[in-house]
Design a protein around this motif. Sequence first.
Motif, PDB file in Angstrom:
ATOM      1  N   PRO A  72     -24.986   6.163 -72.803  1.00  0.00           N
ATOM      2  CA  PRO A  72     -23.767   5.459 -72.396  1.00  0.00           C
ATOM      3  C   PRO A  72     -23.831   3.975 -72.753  1.00  0.00           C
ATOM      4  O   PRO A  72     -24.882   3.337 -72.672  1.00  0.00           O
ATOM      5  CB  PRO A  72     -23.726   5.654 -70.875  1.00  0.00           C
ATOM      6  N   VAL A  73     -22.681   3.442 -73.148  1.00  0.00           N
ATOM      7  CA  VAL A  73     -22.499   1.997 -73.315  1.00  0.00           C
ATOM      8  C   VAL A  73     -21.398   1.605 -72.337  1.00  0.00           C
ATOM      9  O   VAL A  73     -20.262   2.067 -72.459  1.00  0.00           O
ATOM     10  CB  VAL A  73     -22.102   1.625 -74.750  1.00  0.00           C
ATOM     11  N   VAL A  74     -21.726   0.778 -71.360  1.00  0.00           N
ATOM     12  CA  VAL A  74     -20.791   0.471 -70.280  1.00  0.00           C
ATOM     13  C   VAL A  74     -20.008  -0.795 -70.606  1.00  0.00           C
ATOM     14  O   VAL A  74     -20.558  -1.777 -71.109  1.00  0.00           O
ATOM     15  CB  VAL A  74     -21.528   0.342 -68.930  1.00  0.00           C
ATOM     16  N   TYR A  75     -18.696  -0.741 -70.326  1.00  0.00           N
ATOM     17  CA  TYR A  75     -17.802  -1.874 -70.578  1.00  0.00           C
ATOM     18  C   TYR A  75     -17.109  -2.265 -69.269  1.00  0.00           C
ATOM     19  O   TYR A  75     -16.704  -1.413 -68.488  1.00  0.00           O
ATOM     20  CB  TYR A  75     -16.758  -1.522 -71.642  1.00  0.00           C
ATOM     21  N   GLY A  76     -16.978  -3.545 -69.060  1.00  0.00           N
ATOM     22  CA  GLY A  76     -16.368  -4.033 -67.838  1.00  0.00           C
ATOM     23  C   GLY A  76     -17.412  -4.641 -66.918  1.00  0.00           C
ATOM     24  O   GLY A  76     -18.617  -4.410 -67.043  1.00  0.00           O
ATOM     25  N   ASP A  77     -16.941  -5.394 -65.969  1.00  0.00           N
ATOM     26  CA  ASP A  77     -17.812  -6.074 -65.014  1.00  0.00           C
ATOM     27  C   ASP A  77     -18.430  -5.051 -64.071  1.00  0.00           C
ATOM     28  O   ASP A  77     -17.728  -4.242 -63.458  1.00  0.00           O
ATOM     29  CB  ASP A  77     -16.976  -7.084 -64.217  1.00  0.00           C
ATOM     30  N   THR A  78     -19.747  -5.033 -63.969  1.00  0.00           N
ATOM     31  CA  THR A  78     -20.434  -4.087 -63.076  1.00  0.00           C
ATOM     32  C   THR A  78     -20.715  -4.693 -61.699  1.00  0.00           C
ATOM     33  O   THR A  78     -21.298  -4.032 -60.841  1.00  0.00           O
ATOM     34  CB  THR A  78     -21.762  -3.628 -63.705  1.00  0.00           C
ATOM     35  N   THR A  79     -20.297  -5.942 -61.498  1.00  0.00           N
ATOM     36  CA  THR A  79     -20.489  -6.586 -60.197  1.00  0.00           C
ATOM     37  C   THR A  79     -19.567  -5.952 -59.161  1.00  0.00           C
ATOM     38  O   THR A  79     -18.391  -5.692 -59.438  1.00  0.00           O
ATOM     39  CB  THR A  79     -20.190  -8.094 -60.291  1.00  0.00           C
ATOM     40  N   ARG A  80     -20.070  -5.722 -57.961  1.00  0.00           N
ATOM     41  CA  ARG A  80     -19.253  -5.167 -56.886  1.00  0.00           C
ATOM     42  C   ARG A  80     -18.501  -6.283 -56.173  1.00  0.00           C
ATOM     43  O   ARG A  80     -19.099  -7.248 -55.710  1.00  0.00           O
ATOM     44  CB  ARG A  80     -20.123  -4.413 -55.882  1.00  0.00           C
ATOM     45  N   TYR A  81     -17.177  -6.138 -56.101  1.00  0.00           N
ATOM     46  CA  TYR A  81     -16.331  -7.078 -55.385  1.00  0.00           C
ATOM     47  C   TYR A  81     -15.733  -6.380 -54.162  1.00  0.00           C
ATOM     48  O   TYR A  81     -15.502  -5.168 -54.180  1.00  0.00           O
ATOM     49  CB  TYR A  81     -15.195  -7.581 -56.285  1.00  0.00           C
ATOM     50  N   PRO A  82     -15.440  -7.129 -53.123  1.00  0.00           N
ATOM     51  CA  PRO A  82     -14.736  -6.526 -51.985  1.00  0.00           C
ATOM     52  C   PRO A  82     -13.391  -5.973 -52.446  1.00  0.00           C
ATOM     53  O   PRO A  82     -12.652  -6.643 -53.179  1.00  0.00           O
ATOM     54  CB  PRO A  82     -14.562  -7.696 -51.010  1.00  0.00           C
ATOM     55  N   ASP A  83     -13.086  -4.753 -52.033  1.00  0.00           N
ATOM     56  CA  ASP A  83     -11.861  -4.126 -52.528  1.00  0.00           C
ATOM     57  C   ASP A  83     -11.338  -3.116 -51.518  1.00  0.00           C
ATOM     58  O   ASP A  83     -12.087  -2.251 -51.037  1.00  0.00           O
ATOM     59  CB  ASP A  83     -12.127  -3.427 -53.861  1.00  0.00           C
ATOM     60  N   LEU A  84     -10.052  -3.222 -51.205  1.00  0.00           N
ATOM     61  CA  LEU A  84      -9.339  -2.216 -50.422  1.00  0.00           C
ATOM     62  C   LEU A  84      -8.539  -1.347 -51.374  1.00  0.00           C
ATOM     63  O   LEU A  84      -8.001  -1.838 -52.373  1.00  0.00           O
ATOM     64  CB  LEU A  84      -8.394  -2.885 -49.418  1.00  0.00           C
ATOM     65  N   ARG A  85      -8.436  -0.068 -51.026  1.00  0.00           N
ATOM     66  CA  ARG A  85      -7.782   0.850 -51.958  1.00  0.00           C
ATOM     67  C   ARG A  85      -7.131   2.007 -51.211  1.00  0.00           C
ATOM     68  O   ARG A  85      -7.729   2.574 -50.296  1.00  0.00           O
ATOM     69  CB  ARG A  85      -8.806   1.392 -52.956  1.00  0.00           C
ATOM     70  N   ILE A  86      -5.902   2.332 -51.600  1.00  0.00           N
ATOM     71  CA  ILE A  86      -5.258   3.563 -51.129  1.00  0.00           C
ATOM     72  C   ILE A  86      -5.610   4.647 -52.138  1.00  0.00           C
ATOM     73  O   ILE A  86      -5.144   4.638 -53.279  1.00  0.00           O
ATOM     74  CB  ILE A  86      -3.732   3.389 -51.008  1.00  0.00           C
ATOM     75  N   ASN A  87      -6.467   5.563 -51.719  1.00  0.00           N
ATOM     76  CA  ASN A  87      -6.951   6.590 -52.642  1.00  0.00           C
ATOM     77  C   ASN A  87      -5.924   7.691 -52.891  1.00  0.00           C
ATOM     78  O   ASN A  87      -5.792   8.179 -54.007  1.00  0.00           O
ATOM     79  CB  ASN A  87      -8.231   7.229 -52.090  1.00  0.00           C
ATOM     80  N   GLN A  88      -5.220   8.091 -51.845  1.00  0.00           N
ATOM     81  CA  GLN A  88      -4.342   9.249 -52.000  1.00  0.00           C
ATOM     82  C   GLN A  88      -3.290   9.246 -50.897  1.00  0.00           C
ATOM     83  O   GLN A  88      -3.538   8.811 -49.771  1.00  0.00           O
ATOM     84  CB  GLN A  88      -5.158  10.547 -51.932  1.00  0.00           C
ATOM     85  N   VAL A  89      -2.094   9.734 -51.241  1.00  0.00           N
ATOM     86  CA  VAL A  89      -1.024   9.959 -50.269  1.00  0.00           C
ATOM     87  C   VAL A  89      -0.620  11.428 -50.363  1.00  0.00           C
ATOM     88  O   VAL A  89      -0.214  11.888 -51.438  1.00  0.00           O
ATOM     89  CB  VAL A  89       0.192   9.050 -50.534  1.00  0.00           C
ATOM     90  N   ASN A  90      -0.779  12.154 -49.267  1.00  0.00           N
ATOM     91  CA  ASN A  90      -0.403  13.571 -49.219  1.00  0.00           C
ATOM     92  C   ASN A  90       0.888  13.711 -48.423  1.00  0.00           C
ATOM     93  O   ASN A  90       0.950  13.334 -47.249  1.00  0.00           O
ATOM     94  CB  ASN A  90      -1.499  14.403 -48.560  1.00  0.00           C
ATOM     95  N   VAL A  91       1.922  14.238 -49.075  1.00  0.00           N
ATOM     96  CA  VAL A  91       3.218  14.397 -48.422  1.00  0.00           C
ATOM     97  C   VAL A  91       3.963  15.541 -49.099  1.00  0.00           C
ATOM     98  O   VAL A  91       3.801  15.782 -50.305  1.00  0.00           O
ATOM     99  CB  VAL A  91       4.037  13.085 -48.509  1.00  0.00           C
ATOM    100  N   ASN A  92       4.756  16.272 -48.326  1.00  0.00           N
ATOM    101  CA  ASN A  92       5.581  17.336 -48.889  1.00  0.00           C
ATOM    102  C   ASN A  92       6.682  16.744 -49.763  1.00  0.00           C
ATOM    103  O   ASN A  92       7.188  15.643 -49.496  1.00  0.00           O
ATOM    104  CB  ASN A  92       6.221  18.173 -47.778  1.00  0.00           C
ATOM    105  N   ARG A  93       7.039  17.478 -50.787  1.00  0.00           N
ATOM    106  CA  ARG A  93       8.077  16.993 -51.707  1.00  0.00           C
ATOM    107  C   ARG A  93       9.462  17.030 -51.061  1.00  0.00           C
ATOM    108  O   ARG A  93      10.331  16.236 -51.391  1.00  0.00           O
ATOM    109  CB  ARG A  93       8.065  17.847 -52.986  1.00  0.00           C
ATOM    110  N   TYR A  94       9.677  17.973 -50.110  1.00  0.00           N
ATOM    111  CA  TYR A  94      10.986  18.142 -49.494  1.00  0.00           C
ATOM    112  C   TYR A  94      10.872  18.036 -47.978  1.00  0.00           C
ATOM    113  O   TYR A  94       9.837  18.355 -47.381  1.00  0.00           O
ATOM    114  CB  TYR A  94      11.596  19.506 -49.849  1.00  0.00           C
ATOM    115  N   SER A  95      11.975  17.602 -47.368  1.00  0.00           N
ATOM    116  CA  SER A  95      12.107  17.623 -45.915  1.00  0.00           C
ATOM    117  C   SER A  95      13.566  17.914 -45.591  1.00  0.00           C
ATOM    118  O   SER A  95      14.451  17.775 -46.450  1.00  0.00           O
ATOM    119  CB  SER A  95      11.676  16.286 -45.304  1.00  0.00           C
TER     120      SER A  95
END
Length: 672
Positions: free
Chosen positions: A175-198
């Motif tokens: 592997p040749v890795v590209y991008g900053d490998t430093t860990r920064y504090p980060d908040l993230r919304i990983n997934q939203v589960n919701v029905n398509r219809y209501s």
Amino acid sequence: MVWIWLFIAAIAAVLIALIQYDYLFSSSKKNRKPLFAILRAATVFCILLLFISPKFESTSYQTIKPQLVLMADNSQSIVNLESDEQLAADIEQLLTDPELKNKFEIIPYKFSDGISLSDSLNFKGVASDISAAVEQPQQLFRNRNKAIVLMTDGNQTLGSNYRYSKIDSKSHVYPVVYGDTTRYPDLRINQVNVNRYSYLNNEYPVEILVSYTGDDPVTTTFRIVNNNATLYQEKLSFDSEKSSAIINVQLKSTAIGLQKMVAQLDPITQEKNITNNRRDFAVEVIDQQSKILILSNIVHPDIAALKKAIESNRQRTVEIKKTSDSYDINDYNLVILYGMDSAFAKANSTINNLQKNTWLILGPKPNLGFLNSTSEAFQIENYPQSDDVQPILNEAYTNFNLESFDFEDYPPVTSPFGQIIPRESLSVLMYKQIGSVTTDQPLWFTYENATGKHAVFTGSGLWRWRAQSYLAEKDFRNFDDLINSQIQFLASNKKRDRLDVDSKTFYFENERILISAQYLNKNYEFITDGVLNMTITNDASQDQLVRPFVLSGNSYQVDLSGLPAGDYSFSVNAAGENLSRSGAFSILEFNIEQQFVNADYSSLQSIATDDQVFYGKEIDKLKTKLLSDTLLQDVERSEVTYESLIDWKILLAIILLLLSAEWFLRKYNGLI
């Protein structure tokens, strides 16, 4: 063994020549010509060689270079991590290095949501399937020694987890890795589960998965917003030990139509990427639900399979009743009659009077006599025997699109032995295959008449198909979607249109957007040479573009992937006819490639040979490693070929020359 046959051929050729020129079994010496006998013996021997056809073995040797497979990440995340120029420069250096070109067979590929040979990089891929980039070269070149140079940021958004990819004995991964490998504090919304219809005035659940990367304690506010109105708000706290949260919310449907919402987190100090703090989602609110009645006097697994398949679409509910139960057929949009017999007489009369759409499924022991007495559209020959039949999809069926369905090698269902005699025009969805013989007898068909739309499945055993769908695909979608397509056709009383467009109300920005259309002539037969064009208008900017539909199977399709997020209206027009359809859809903003703040060094290290990962600009170190790798050495292969004497054209020339020489000499000596 061949040498024995050659010896026998030589003896036979000599004997034939001696006999023909009076050297044996003749007292006459007039025809004895030694030269002629030699020519005749040689000719016969050559002809016998053709019959024996000996094979000659030859061995050649070839030096095989090891392969250098360059796998370059062509996704947008490389640009987001500001490494696109470095990756492009590194791959150019590898491709043009004289030592590497002399040592290896270099094969450049690029990958994002798929893999292709690389001629150039544009870094516009909408996903990253790193597992395919690791596994597919091993499959394509399974018999070759190779190095796979994986040039990526390590952030995977598609496919299986590449950390668990198997590396075979003929492959090394660097592997040749590209991008900053430093860990920064980060908040993230990983997934939203919701029905398509209501449904209007109903509550619907929303599940949001939130994560935090960092060591220091942080506090943020989570919100769900609709049109600048906050629907839900909650304070969240994270630290090094509590790095994730699952938020469950009940929201109420208060207005009909497409309701677009945003789940968002307030950014924290030092957060480098705030794009992943936001996730758009939508719910389509409808004001009614289709009710379907399954009427049956028997217990059968088909009924459970139908109920589960139909209710997989949350716009539909199913009730199961016996003919003796209390029910009002007028309360239902569609009636499914399973195992129809004389007990259905009253219900059948009510259905006809109310002109309800129906789906008749014969079941395991159908009463064909009663069925024939009540059916005006078709008759079934009344024999007590039955057949085990397999389905053959009719690709020309036009009431709904069959392109996404696959029922090949599905288990057989049981169907009556007698032939179906149509009295009206039937649209066949599936034909019967008995053993290996494909028949023109319908297994599943639909028709329309004055009483409405109707479908007939002439058998029982649908539950086997639902089980097979799960065995083959690990889900029930193939079966459930077909059942729901049939239900959608039957549950609607809308008059059939010659031009019908199938689209969703909303799509996500990163998904493939396909819209299909059915185009029929005045006899409602599918047109294969039609010209359909879609005009798409961006509601905000009023910019327009025109996209042509492309014939695909028994429908037309247009691919709108790549359109930016926004609200769109469209119209579809048929060239040469006054036919058009219009509609609207929304594309919700979501770019999965913008969700990452740094490169994933540890995951790449888990698949690296000798745990060695290189950084961008370290191509010289990579080159040294490649040239010293003991696996990546030239291999000498021997190739044994066999050539038959019958393929030698020179042998034919020799035979013709011998025959010609003998003929001229005999002519010259007056023997002819």
